[in-house]
Design an enzyme around this catalytic site. Structure first.
Site, PDB file in Angstrom:
ATOM      1  N   ALA A  13       0.818  -1.228   0.000  1.00  0.00           N
ATOM      2  CA  ALA A  13       0.000   0.000   0.000  1.00  0.00           C
ATOM      3  C   ALA A  13       0.845   1.267   0.000  1.00  0.00           C
ATOM      4  O   ALA A  13       0.318   2.360  -0.204  1.00  0.00           O
ATOM      5  CB  ALA A  13      -0.929  -0.001   1.198  1.00  0.00           C
ATOM      6  N   LEU A  17       0.920   2.079  -7.301  1.00  0.00           N
ATOM      7  CA  LEU A  17      -0.401   1.620  -7.772  1.00  0.00           C
ATOM      8  C   LEU A  17      -1.484   1.958  -6.743  1.00  0.00           C
ATOM      9  O   LEU A  17      -2.563   2.434  -7.094  1.00  0.00           O
ATOM     10  CB  LEU A  17      -0.367   0.104  -8.024  1.00  0.00           C
ATOM     11  CG  LEU A  17      -1.623  -0.468  -8.670  1.00  0.00           C
ATOM     12  CD1 LEU A  17      -1.770   0.009 -10.107  1.00  0.00           C
ATOM     13  CD2 LEU A  17      -1.626  -1.994  -8.634  1.00  0.00           C
ATOM     14  N   LYS A 123      -0.764  -7.605 -13.065  1.00  0.00           N
ATOM     15  CA  LYS A 123       0.158  -8.040 -14.096  1.00  0.00           C
ATOM     16  C   LYS A 123       1.544  -7.498 -13.771  1.00  0.00           C
ATOM     17  O   LYS A 123       1.621  -6.539 -13.004  1.00  0.00           O
ATOM     18  CB  LYS A 123      -0.306  -7.565 -15.469  1.00  0.00           C
ATOM     19  CG  LYS A 123      -0.227  -6.046 -15.653  1.00  0.00           C
ATOM     20  CD  LYS A 123      -0.134  -5.642 -17.083  1.00  0.00           C
ATOM     21  CE  LYS A 123       1.244  -5.902 -17.623  1.00  0.00           C
ATOM     22  NZ  LYS A 123       1.603  -5.046 -18.748  1.00  0.00           N
ATOM     23  N   GLU A 191       1.111   4.005 -28.440  1.00  0.00           N
ATOM     24  CA  GLU A 191       1.247   4.974 -27.344  1.00  0.00           C
ATOM     25  C   GLU A 191       2.278   6.015 -27.752  1.00  0.00           C
ATOM     26  O   GLU A 191       3.259   5.689 -28.445  1.00  0.00           O
ATOM     27  CB  GLU A 191       1.733   4.275 -26.079  1.00  0.00           C
ATOM     28  CG  GLU A 191       0.692   3.401 -25.432  1.00  0.00           C
ATOM     29  CD  GLU A 191       1.211   2.811 -24.143  1.00  0.00           C
ATOM     30  OE1 GLU A 191       0.968   3.386 -23.087  1.00  0.00           O
ATOM     31  OE2 GLU A 191       1.884   1.767 -24.213  1.00  0.00           O
ATOM     32  N   ASP A 210       4.653  -7.118 -22.428  1.00  0.00           N
ATOM     33  CA  ASP A 210       3.941  -6.050 -21.716  1.00  0.00           C
ATOM     34  C   ASP A 210       2.520  -5.843 -22.248  1.00  0.00           C
ATOM     35  O   ASP A 210       1.606  -5.547 -21.477  1.00  0.00           O
ATOM     36  CB  ASP A 210       4.758  -4.750 -21.863  1.00  0.00           C
ATOM     37  CG  ASP A 210       4.215  -3.617 -21.029  1.00  0.00           C
ATOM     38  OD1 ASP A 210       3.979  -3.831 -19.832  1.00  0.00           O
ATOM     39  OD2 ASP A 210       4.007  -2.507 -21.564  1.00  0.00           O
ATOM     40  N   HIS A 215      -2.918  -8.134 -23.000  1.00  0.00           N
ATOM     41  CA  HIS A 215      -4.034  -7.266 -23.387  1.00  0.00           C
ATOM     42  C   HIS A 215      -4.546  -7.567 -24.807  1.00  0.00           C
ATOM     43  O   HIS A 215      -5.739  -7.687 -25.038  1.00  0.00           O
ATOM     44  CB  HIS A 215      -3.620  -5.792 -23.346  1.00  0.00           C
ATOM     45  CG  HIS A 215      -3.061  -5.349 -22.025  1.00  0.00           C
ATOM     46  ND1 HIS A 215      -3.557  -5.802 -20.826  1.00  0.00           N
ATOM     47  CD2 HIS A 215      -2.062  -4.487 -21.701  1.00  0.00           C
ATOM     48  CE1 HIS A 215      -2.880  -5.235 -19.838  1.00  0.00           C
ATOM     49  NE2 HIS A 215      -1.962  -4.434 -20.346  1.00  0.00           N
ATOM     50  N   LYS A 298       5.457   1.710 -28.329  1.00  0.00           N
ATOM     51  CA  LYS A 298       5.588   2.963 -27.573  1.00  0.00           C
ATOM     52  C   LYS A 298       6.379   3.973 -28.392  1.00  0.00           C
ATOM     53  O   LYS A 298       7.017   3.606 -29.384  1.00  0.00           O
ATOM     54  CB  LYS A 298       6.328   2.687 -26.261  1.00  0.00           C
ATOM     55  CG  LYS A 298       5.509   1.845 -25.287  1.00  0.00           C
ATOM     56  CD  LYS A 298       6.201   1.763 -23.948  1.00  0.00           C
ATOM     57  CE  LYS A 298       5.401   0.922 -22.965  1.00  0.00           C
ATOM     58  NZ  LYS A 298       4.211   1.613 -22.458  1.00  0.00           N
TER      59      LYS A 298
END
Ligand code: NDP
Ligand code: BG6
Length: 441
Positions: A13, A17, A123, A191, A210, A215, A298
């Site tokens: 935590a 993320l 992931k 991207e 990645d 995805h 990218k």
């Protein structure tokens, strides 16, 4: 009905993320009344925080902040959670480096987190087929598959979920959805950003691991799978696995943007790809003979994810005697400006019969006038409700990795200039997705 009496535990935590995605998503769910004040959110990590210092890390309303707690370390965590109340379920989000997923799962089980627990895993799930399989085995040694929720945030995108509705709730498309009418499928995921501050992670991964293996395979499965017998998560996942089983990769070309090797965290002699072209096919009755092309990368000229369904050309008859009528296309705009575009031929106004290409556009935002929820809101809420439709099964992850086994880190790397996608070697007419503009123009 709001989710109540649940403990949401975030491991890691103190990380990025939790700060940028998870806590803000939970705050929005609370604000929307999707989760109520009978829930608790417990952050954990090795970093020392007082409960106040932990709460102050997040820019969230005070009433929501009261649900937030922090516990240092793993030992005694179950006792701490139990001390916060009686919970019908405990959701544990592993916002941790992937190298510690298995170890943390064992520690959780040893602490006593049992059948009431669901584990959400971020992931990347594995690095290749062997490592994904090993991780699944290690997780299954302590938790049942029904308790494991593997995230692929593309599945939570509204336009991705609409793929199944578009295909299976519109009879218009049902008869054409096969090699009988479809010529090829093209998937593009561009991207503008490079690796930014994730050089360290990305250099050990590359764009195929990645983005493509996870995805884009998920997008392809939804686009090509057979209709499930029900909307039950297991039925949908089984159909995706059936597609994955019949996928064969034909070729992969790998590229790297100039300047990548000078990015922070990247090895100066790195051969990691930042752009890839992939050709594959599906060997089943519906799709045999339909090539599937992917371009993903990218540091390109635009940000956008699209799927183009190219239909077969018309016969050389009537309006198409000279073969000049552009075959129809269905363009799925996954992002930005989610929507669907149909590319059709129509008559131009006037006394002569002349044809022009025209588009019919469906734009999510204009049509429904709602704010599209952030992926993590959806994923967290579904995990709390026990709905696994948007999560990836063990079999899917393994099957997908398996298909890429011979193509990871394989072949020469060519350079491209940032902002300039390399010309295609796919041997097809690549759809100029930019030509269609936004679905929301
Ligand atoms: P961080 O690198 O920020 O790590 C999260 C936390 O994990 C750290 O704050 C740290 O907390 C703990 N941690 C770090 N190293 C170790 C270790 N060796 N052993 C035990 N705990 C450790 O990661 P992110 O928050 O960025 O990401 C978490 C996960 O989510 C990763 O798997 C990442 O790939 C994935 N992910 C992240 C995205 C993002 O936008 N950040 C997007 C998509 C996926 P402490 O030191 O307090 O224990
Ligand atoms: C992540 C990748 O899974 O997806 C990133 O690790 C990538 O490298 C990101 O930038 C793209 O997600 P989105 O939702 O912005 O298309």
């Amino acid at each position: 009905m709001a989710v109540s009496h649940s403990a949401i535990v975030i491991l890691g935590a103190s990380g990025d993320l939790a700060k940028r995605k998870l806590i803000p998503a939970l705050a929005t769910l609370y604000e929307q009344g999707e989760i109520d004040e009978t829930n608790v959110i417990i952050g954990t990590g090795r970093t020392e925080y007082s409960p106040e210092a932990f709460r102050s890390r997040f820019d969230v309303p005070e009433d929501f902040a009261r649900l937030l707690h922090y516990y240092v370390g793993m030992e005694g965590l179950k006792k701490y959670v139990d001390g916060k109340g009686t919970f019908e379920q405990i959701i544990i989000f592993m916002a941790l480096p992937p190298s510690v997923y298995a170890q943390r799962a064992r520690e959780l089980a040893a602490e006593g987190f049992g059948a009431e627990t669901r584990i959400i895993i971020e992931k990347p799930f594995g690095y290749d087929y062997q490592s994904a399989r090993k991780l699944n085995e290690e997780l299954h040694a302590v938790y049942d598959e029904s308790q494991i929720f593997r995230i692929d945030h593309y599945l939570a995108k509204e336009a991705v979920q609409n793929i199944l509705v578009f295909r299976f709730a519109n009879n218009l498309f049902h008869p054409i959805w096969s090699s009988a009418a479809i010529d090829s499928i093209q998937i593009s995921a561009y991207e503008t950003i490079g690796v930014e501050d994730r050089g360290d992670y990305f250099d050990g991964s590359g764009i195929i691991r990645d983005m493509a293996q996870n995805h884009l395979m998920q997008l392809l499965c939804l686009m090509t799978m057979e209709a499930p017998v029900s909307l039950d998560a297991e039925e949908i996942r089984a159909q995706k696995v059936n597609v994955l089983k019949t996928i064969s990769i034909d070729s992969v070309h790998r590229y790297q943007y100039e300047g990548y090797r000078s990015e922070r965290g990247v090895k100066p002699d790195s051969t990691t790809e930042t752009f890839a072209e992939i050709k594959l096919h599906i060997d089943n009755f519906r799709w045999t003979g339909v090539p599937i092309y992917i371009r993903v990368g990218k540091a390109l000229d635009r940000k956008g994810t699209e799927i183009g369904i190219q239909l077969k050309p018309l016969p050389h008859l009537l309006f198409n005697q000279e073969g000049r009528v552009q075959p129809n296309r269905v363009i799925f705009k996954i992002q930005p400006a989610e929507g669907i575009i149909l590319d059709l031929a129509s008559k131009t106004p006037g006394s002569e019969v002349r044809l022009a290409r025209t588009t019919m556009k469906f734009c999510y935002e204009d049509e429904f006038d709602v704010e599209i929820p952030e992926a993590y809101q959806k994923l967290l809420l579904d995990a709390l409700r026990g709905n696994k439709t948007l999560f990836v099964s063990a079999e899917e992850t393994e099957m997908s990795w398996r298909k890429y086994a011979d193509f990871l880190d394989h072949g020469e790397i060519e350079l491209y200039k940032p902002g300039h996608p390399p010309p295609t070697k796919l041997g097809c007419e690549w759809i100029d997705f930019e030509r269609y503009g936004s679905a929301c123009d």
